[in-house]
Write a protein that holds these residues in place. Sequence first.
Motif, PDB file in Angstrom:
ATOM      1  N   VAL A 203       0.863  -1.181   0.000  1.00 58.79           N
ATOM      2  CA  VAL A 203       0.000   0.000   0.000  1.00 58.79           C
ATOM      3  C   VAL A 203       0.896   1.227   0.000  1.00 58.79           C
ATOM      4  N   ASP A 204       0.756   2.060  -1.021  1.00 62.20           N
ATOM      5  CA  ASP A 204       1.587   3.259  -1.188  1.00 62.20           C
ATOM      6  C   ASP A 204       3.077   2.928  -1.136  1.00 62.20           C
ATOM      7  N   GLY A 205       3.441   1.816  -1.772  1.00 61.18           N
ATOM      8  CA  GLY A 205       4.848   1.459  -1.893  1.00 61.18           C
ATOM      9  C   GLY A 205       5.459   0.804  -0.678  1.00 61.18           C
ATOM     10  N   ARG A 206       4.644   0.446   0.317  1.00 59.09           N
ATOM     11  CA  ARG A 206       5.167  -0.175   1.529  1.00 59.09           C
ATOM     12  C   ARG A 206       4.404  -1.468   1.819  1.00 59.09           C
ATOM     13  N   PRO A 207       5.064  -2.508   2.368  1.00 64.79           N
ATOM     14  CA  PRO A 207       4.353  -3.737   2.736  1.00 64.79           C
ATOM     15  C   PRO A 207       3.258  -3.447   3.758  1.00 64.79           C
ATOM     16  N   THR A 208       2.210  -4.248   3.751  1.00 65.16           N
ATOM     17  CA  THR A 208       1.083  -4.028   4.641  1.00 65.16           C
ATOM     18  C   THR A 208       0.585  -5.345   5.209  1.00 65.16           C
ATOM     19  N   THR A 209      -0.039  -5.279   6.371  1.00 72.29           N
ATOM     20  CA  THR A 209      -0.687  -6.454   6.951  1.00 72.29           C
ATOM     21  C   THR A 209      -2.144  -6.545   6.520  1.00 72.29           C
ATOM     22  N   LEU A 210      -2.639  -5.556   5.787  1.00 74.48           N
ATOM     23  CA  LEU A 210      -4.003  -5.586   5.279  1.00 74.48           C
ATOM     24  C   LEU A 210      -4.129  -6.621   4.170  1.00 74.48           C
ATOM     25  N   THR A 211      -5.285  -7.241   4.076  1.00 71.18           N
ATOM     26  CA  THR A 211      -5.595  -8.100   2.943  1.00 71.18           C
ATOM     27  C   THR A 211      -6.409  -7.288   1.935  1.00 71.18           C
ATOM     28  N   ILE A 245      -0.924  -0.941  -4.217  1.00 68.89           N
ATOM     29  CA  ILE A 245      -2.188  -0.197  -4.244  1.00 68.89           C
ATOM     30  C   ILE A 245      -1.919   1.231  -3.795  1.00 68.89           C
ATOM     31  N   VAL A 246      -2.196   2.180  -4.673  1.00 65.18           N
ATOM     32  CA  VAL A 246      -1.979   3.598  -4.391  1.00 65.18           C
ATOM     33  C   VAL A 246      -3.308   4.207  -3.962  1.00 65.18           C
ATOM     34  N   LEU A 247      -3.356   4.726  -2.734  1.00 61.22           N
ATOM     35  CA  LEU A 247      -4.592   5.298  -2.207  1.00 61.22           C
ATOM     36  C   LEU A 247      -4.764   6.736  -2.675  1.00 61.22           C
ATOM     37  N   LYS A 248      -6.012   7.171  -2.692  1.00 63.90           N
ATOM     38  CA  LYS A 248      -6.313   8.534  -3.133  1.00 63.90           C
ATOM     39  C   LYS A 248      -5.819   9.546  -2.102  1.00 63.90           C
ATOM     40  N   ALA A 409      11.444  10.229   3.783  1.00 63.12           N
ATOM     41  CA  ALA A 409      11.750   9.356   4.921  1.00 63.12           C
ATOM     42  C   ALA A 409      10.445   9.058   5.632  1.00 63.12           C
ATOM     43  N   ASP A 410      10.214   7.805   5.965  1.00 63.16           N
ATOM     44  CA  ASP A 410       8.954   7.473   6.634  1.00 63.16           C
ATOM     45  C   ASP A 410       9.122   6.247   7.524  1.00 63.16           C
ATOM     46  N   ALA A 411       8.210   6.159   8.472  1.00 62.19           N
ATOM     47  CA  ALA A 411       8.128   5.002   9.367  1.00 62.19           C
ATOM     48  C   ALA A 411       6.680   4.530   9.388  1.00 62.19           C
ATOM     49  N   ASN A 412       6.478   3.231   9.213  1.00 62.81           N
ATOM     50  CA  ASN A 412       5.142   2.643   9.155  1.00 62.81           C
ATOM     51  C   ASN A 412       5.022   1.537  10.197  1.00 62.81           C
ATOM     52  N   TYR A 413       3.897   1.533  10.910  1.00 57.42           N
ATOM     53  CA  TYR A 413       3.636   0.472  11.890  1.00 57.42           C
ATOM     54  C   TYR A 413       2.203  -0.017  11.693  1.00 57.42           C
ATOM     55  N   SER A 414       2.023  -1.322  11.736  1.00 57.29           N
ATOM     56  CA  SER A 414       0.671  -1.881  11.648  1.00 57.29           C
ATOM     57  C   SER A 414       0.569  -3.105  12.533  1.00 57.29           C
ATOM     58  N   SER A 415      -0.628  -3.314  13.036  1.00 52.72           N
ATOM     59  CA  SER A 415      -0.901  -4.438  13.924  1.00 52.72           C
ATOM     60  C   SER A 415      -2.262  -5.018  13.562  1.00 52.72           C
ATOM     61  N   SER A 416      -2.344  -6.337  13.489  1.00 52.50           N
ATOM     62  CA  SER A 416      -3.614  -6.961  13.123  1.00 52.50           C
ATOM     63  C   SER A 416      -3.854  -8.213  13.964  1.00 52.50           C
ATOM     64  N   THR A 417      -5.129  -8.495  14.173  1.00 51.07           N
ATOM     65  CA  THR A 417      -5.546  -9.714  14.860  1.00 51.07           C
ATOM     66  C   THR A 417      -6.707 -10.323  14.090  1.00 51.07           C
ATOM     67  N   ASN A 418      -6.851 -11.638  14.194  1.00 49.81           N
ATOM     68  CA  ASN A 418      -7.967 -12.311  13.538  1.00 49.81           C
ATOM     69  C   ASN A 418      -8.330 -13.566  14.318  1.00 49.81           C
ATOM     70  N   SER A 419      -9.564 -13.961  14.177  1.00 46.19           N
ATOM     71  CA  SER A 419     -10.032 -15.197  14.807  1.00 46.19           C
ATOM     72  C   SER A 419     -11.103 -15.813  13.922  1.00 46.19           C
ATOM     73  N   ASN A 420     -11.171 -17.120  13.936  1.00 49.18           N
ATOM     74  CA  ASN A 420     -12.198 -17.797  13.145  1.00 49.18           C
ATOM     75  C   ASN A 420     -12.613 -19.093  13.832  1.00 49.18           C
ATOM     76  N   GLN A 421     -13.864 -19.434  13.639  1.00 51.43           N
ATOM     77  CA  GLN A 421     -14.394 -20.686  14.176  1.00 51.43           C
ATOM     78  C   GLN A 421     -15.247 -21.332  13.104  1.00 51.43           C
ATOM     79  N   PHE A 422     -14.985 -22.609  12.854  1.00 46.94           N
ATOM     80  CA  PHE A 422     -15.696 -23.331  11.801  1.00 46.94           C
ATOM     81  C   PHE A 422     -16.215 -24.644  12.383  1.00 46.94           C
TER      82      PHE A 422
END
Length: 550
Positions: A203-211, A245-248, A409-422
Amino acid sequence: MKYSFKLLMILVISVVTGNLFAQMPGMRPAGGAQNANVGHFYGKVLDESGKPMVSASVQLTQNKMDTATKQKRDFIIAITLTDGKGEFSIDQLSIMGSYQLLVTAVGYAPIIEKVTFNLKAGVIDKDLGNLKMKTDETQLAGVTVTANKGMLQMGIDRKIFNVDKSISSAGGSAVDVMKNVPSVSVDIDGNVTLRNKTPQIFVDGRPTTLTLEQIPADDIESVELITNPSSKFDASGGGAGILNIVLKKNRKPGYNGNISAGVDTKGGTSLRGNANVKQNKINFFVGGMVNNRRSGGSQSTIRTDYIDGTKTIFQQTGDPQSSGNFAYGRAGIDYLIDNRNTLTVSGSVVGGTFPNNNRFDIVRDTMIGDYFSRVTGVNISDANFKFNNYGGQLSFKHNFAKPNKNITADANYSSSTNSNQFVTSTKYNTSGNDQLFGQQKSIGSGSSTSFTAQTDYVNPINERMKLEMGLRGSVRNNNSKNENFILTSKEGEYIPLTALNSRYKYTDEVYAGYVTFSQKIKDFTYQLGGRVESSNYRGTLLDSNQVFKN
């Protein structure tokens, strides 16, 4: 006494004038010093984003005595237009006195400056620097200018698809956008492949934890298909390529925004909007989306098996349905320190929950010679998936006087959690009306964090050559857990299937530096690059304490 004073003043003026011309060899006053027309003003006119202003009007005036009226008034000394690089040059000017510079262009506030030559320093060629023009909304009142970007742009290492006006993906996610991007394949489950492999998502040229499911389509301006990543990117991302993916972004002066709502053919609803406020040196932007998704379909499976004289016909039919709620928000502030330096702080939050319940009817016929038996049943699956993602970014950009030359120069931080039950429940009725019951349950969860710090320098040496270099460091941590259970009767307890369970964690660190050089020779373009990279991967299977290193 008066006669002596006048004589003294004449001598002083004569000495000063003599010294002045002695310091400027080559100048020969003709008819007085005011006719020494060897002065030269030059400079460059840019817009607010630092791009050259082509055909801007540059006018130079001087206030001096009108011989007809015997009064002072402004005389136009020179008028010129900026060239394709936004540059202008005015020469053969008198070095005496002061001038007024006026720069005008349609839709921009005029620039008015007083300019003079520095006679003490002997400067007769004066660089007026970069003159930046600001948008003037009052001049644009009642005027509409429309420009459309091409759907496809080709780069030396990427294809750029401008999808910001794609109606078919409005209200959806990045997965819906990818369905309209050539070279990208999307299967029925929303899995995206590039050249038959799963690409990295940036996203915007940087790795992301978003799907891709977690990125709203309405926030996407373009998608870059980097099928041949240069040395700017990690070595581990070169196999399948990169989807960037380049955001607006919006930095219009004043108050701007929009809000929209939608309903799809399945009954899903969405509400989205964004706004930005730009006043003086501050630009505040915010955007968000709330989406209720619904999907449905029909499924039919018929399979015939022949094993050692036994014929089995298996039939399964159902109407799977799914639904979910999704929310996305993004906000940030741009601080325009000055014309060439910008500091940006932004953050985003994404969350969603997707429950679904599916029922399938089953018929299994078995024939062994004259023997026939039928088993009917029902398979019910109940699933629930939840996720949350939080991200923040701090970035700085410096534009040099040369167009498109910058350092970031930039610094990016992301944190994600997920859970599923089937949970899958199966109930069979045999031909003898004996009931068989079985139920399986799978519980999974995970968390990940990612931190990236990067600096990049871009220098377009000229219109055909460009140099890029930078440093980058990233640290990723990931934890995942998957547990499986089986229930053999309605009143029984779940029995863990330990052979199928797994708990895994890993840390991946990459530190790198790169340099690339590209040049265009007529219709041929080439790019050379080099990268120095240190990578360290460590993974652990927590149940067996087995460690993997690379």
